[in-house]
Design a protein around this motif. Structure first.
Motif, short mmCIF file in Angstrom:
data_model
loop_
_atom_site.label_atom_id
_atom_site.label_comp_id
_atom_site.label_asym_id
_atom_site.label_seq_id
_atom_site.Cartn_x
_atom_site.Cartn_y
_atom_site.Cartn_z
N SER A 1 0.82 -1.21 0.00
CA SER A 1 0.00 0.00 0.00
C SER A 1 0.86 1.26 0.00
CB SER A 1 -0.93 0.00 1.21
OG SER A 1 -0.18 -0.07 2.39
N SER A 2 2.05 1.18 0.59
CA SER A 2 2.99 2.30 0.56
C SER A 2 4.41 1.74 0.61
CB SER A 2 2.75 3.26 1.73
OG SER A 2 3.02 2.61 2.95
N MET A 3 5.33 2.44 -0.01
CA MET A 3 6.72 1.98 -0.06
C MET A 3 7.39 2.26 1.28
SD MET A 3 9.14 0.50 -1.66
CE MET A 3 8.58 0.42 -3.35
N ARG A 4 7.53 1.20 2.09
CA ARG A 4 8.18 1.29 3.39
C ARG A 4 9.61 0.79 3.26
NH1 ARG A 4 5.47 -2.25 7.32
NH2 ARG A 4 5.45 -3.64 5.56
N PRO A 5 10.46 1.10 4.24
CA PRO A 5 11.85 0.61 4.17
C PRO A 5 11.94 -0.92 4.06
CG PRO A 5 11.66 2.31 5.83
CD PRO A 5 10.27 2.02 5.36
N ILE B 1 13.37 -5.64 0.65
CA ILE B 1 12.99 -6.88 -0.04
C ILE B 1 13.26 -6.74 -1.54
CG2 ILE B 1 11.03 -8.33 -0.70
CD1 ILE B 1 9.88 -7.71 2.13
N ILE B 2 12.92 -5.59 -2.09
CA ILE B 2 13.16 -5.34 -3.51
C ILE B 2 14.65 -5.35 -3.82
CG2 ILE B 2 12.95 -3.61 -5.35
CD1 ILE B 2 10.26 -2.81 -4.00
N ASP B 3 15.44 -4.68 -2.99
CA ASP B 3 16.88 -4.65 -3.20
C ASP B 3 17.48 -6.05 -3.15
OD1 ASP B 3 16.79 -1.92 -3.45
OD2 ASP B 3 17.49 -1.51 -1.40
N ILE B 4 17.04 -6.85 -2.21
CA ILE B 4 17.55 -8.21 -2.09
C ILE B 4 17.14 -9.06 -3.28
CG2 ILE B 4 17.38 -10.35 -0.74
CD1 ILE B 4 17.28 -8.52 1.77
N ALA B 5 15.89 -8.92 -3.72
CA ALA B 5 15.41 -9.70 -4.87
C ALA B 5 16.14 -9.32 -6.15
CB ALA B 5 13.91 -9.52 -5.04
N ASN B 6 16.53 -8.06 -6.27
CA ASN B 6 17.21 -7.59 -7.47
C ASN B 6 18.70 -7.89 -7.49
OD1 ASN B 6 14.99 -6.56 -8.83
ND2 ASN B 6 15.15 -4.58 -7.81
N SER B 7 19.25 -8.24 -6.35
CA SER B 7 20.69 -8.51 -6.30
C SER B 7 20.95 -9.97 -5.96
CB SER B 7 21.35 -7.62 -5.25
OG SER B 7 20.93 -7.99 -3.96
N ASP B 8 22.11 -10.41 -6.32
CA ASP B 8 22.52 -11.76 -5.94
C ASP B 8 22.99 -11.72 -4.50
OD1 ASP B 8 22.04 -12.89 -8.42
OD2 ASP B 8 24.03 -12.34 -9.17
N ARG B 9 22.62 -12.74 -3.74
CA ARG B 9 23.09 -12.82 -2.37
C ARG B 9 24.58 -13.10 -2.40
NH1 ARG B 9 20.26 -14.94 2.73
NH2 ARG B 9 22.00 -15.14 4.13
N PRO B 10 25.35 -12.33 -1.65
CA PRO B 10 26.79 -12.55 -1.69
C PRO B 10 27.18 -13.89 -1.08
CG PRO B 10 26.25 -11.00 0.04
CD PRO B 10 24.98 -11.30 -0.71
N SER B 11 28.26 -14.42 -1.55
CA SER B 11 28.82 -15.62 -0.96
C SER B 11 30.32 -15.40 -0.81
CB SER B 11 28.54 -16.85 -1.83
OG SER B 11 29.11 -16.68 -3.11
N LEU B 12 30.89 -16.07 0.15
CA LEU B 12 32.31 -15.92 0.44
C LEU B 12 33.01 -17.25 0.22
CD1 LEU B 12 31.89 -13.92 3.76
CD2 LEU B 12 32.46 -12.98 1.53
N LYS B 13 34.21 -17.19 -0.36
CA LYS B 13 35.00 -18.39 -0.54
C LYS B 13 36.01 -18.51 0.59
CE LYS B 13 36.33 -17.70 -4.83
NZ LYS B 13 36.95 -17.93 -6.14
N GLY B 14 36.11 -19.70 1.14
CA GLY B 14 37.07 -19.92 2.20
C GLY B 14 37.57 -21.34 2.20
N ARG B 15 38.55 -21.56 3.02
CA ARG B 15 39.10 -22.91 3.22
C ARG B 15 39.18 -23.16 4.71
NH1 ARG B 15 43.76 -23.30 -1.34
NH2 ARG B 15 42.34 -23.10 -3.09
#
Length: 157
Positions: free
Chosen positions: A21-25, A30-44
Motif C-alpha cells: 500500500s505504501s513503499m516502506r523501508p 525486499i526489492i533490493d535483495i530480490a534484485n541482487s545476488d546474495r553474496p557468498s564468500l569463498k574460504g578454506r
C-alpha cells in the motif's frame, strides 16, 4: 505483512510478486535483495594449507562473525572456522545489508546470530552467540552498532 511461498519444480523462471500500500523501508529492502545476488564468500578450513585444497562457498547467513588476526581473515560458523581470501573492509561493504556490522577494529558480527547482549564494565557490551562464543563490542563502535540495530529493526516493521 503476509508472506506466501510456492514451490513449483516445473517453473522455468523464478519470480517474486510484491503487493504493497505504501513503499516502506522493509519493502524497499525486499526489492533490493530480490534484485541482487546474495553474496557468498569463498574460504578454506583454517587448519588446511591454502596452497592446496578446495574452496568452500560460505553463505553469510551461516557465519556468526568475522575476525581479522595477524593479517588473516577468519569466518566462524557452526561447522568450523574458515580462512577467507579477502579483506575485512571488503566483507563489511559486501555484507552490511545482510546483518553484519563492525564492532571493533578486527571484528564484524552477524546480528541475526546474537543470542544475548550483555553490558560490562567500562561501557563495553558483549554479544553472545548460541555456539558459546562471545565478542566484545568496543566503546568506540557501540554508537554505530546501536544505530545499525535500530535501522534493521525499523526495516523489519
Amino acid at each position: 505483512m503476509r508472506l506466501n511461498l510456492y514451490e513449483d519444480k516445473n517453473t522455468a523462471e523464478e519470480r517474486v510478486d510484491i503487493y504493497y500500500s505504501s513503499m516502506r523501508p522493509a519493502i524497499k529492502q525486499i526489492i533490493d535483495i530480490a534484485n541482487s545476488d546474495r553474496p557468498s564468500l569463498k574460504g578454506r578450513p583454517a587448519d588446511e594449507d591454502l596452497d592446496d585444497g578446495i574452496d568452500i562457498i560460505l553463505d553469510p547467513g551461516d557465519i556468526y562473525y568475522l575476525d581479522h588476526i595477524d593479517r588473516k581473515l577468519f569466518a566462524y560458523t557452526k561447522n568450523g572456522v574458515y580462512r577467507l581470501m579477502t579483506t575485512l573492509v571488503a566483507c563489511e561493504e559486501q555484507l552490511w545489508n545482510y546483518g553484519f556490522v563492525r564492532v571493533s577494529k578486527s571484528n564484524l558480527i552477524n546480528i541475526y546470530k546474537i543470542k544475548q547482549l550483555k553490558p560490562d564494565l567500562n561501557m563495553k557490551v558483549y554479544a553472545s552467540f548460541d555456539n558459546g562464543e562471545r565478542i566484545c563490542i568496543n566503546r568506540s563502535y557501540k554508537k554505530s552498532f546501536t544505530e545499525y540495530l535500530q535501522r534493521m529493526r525499523r526495516l523489519s516493521e
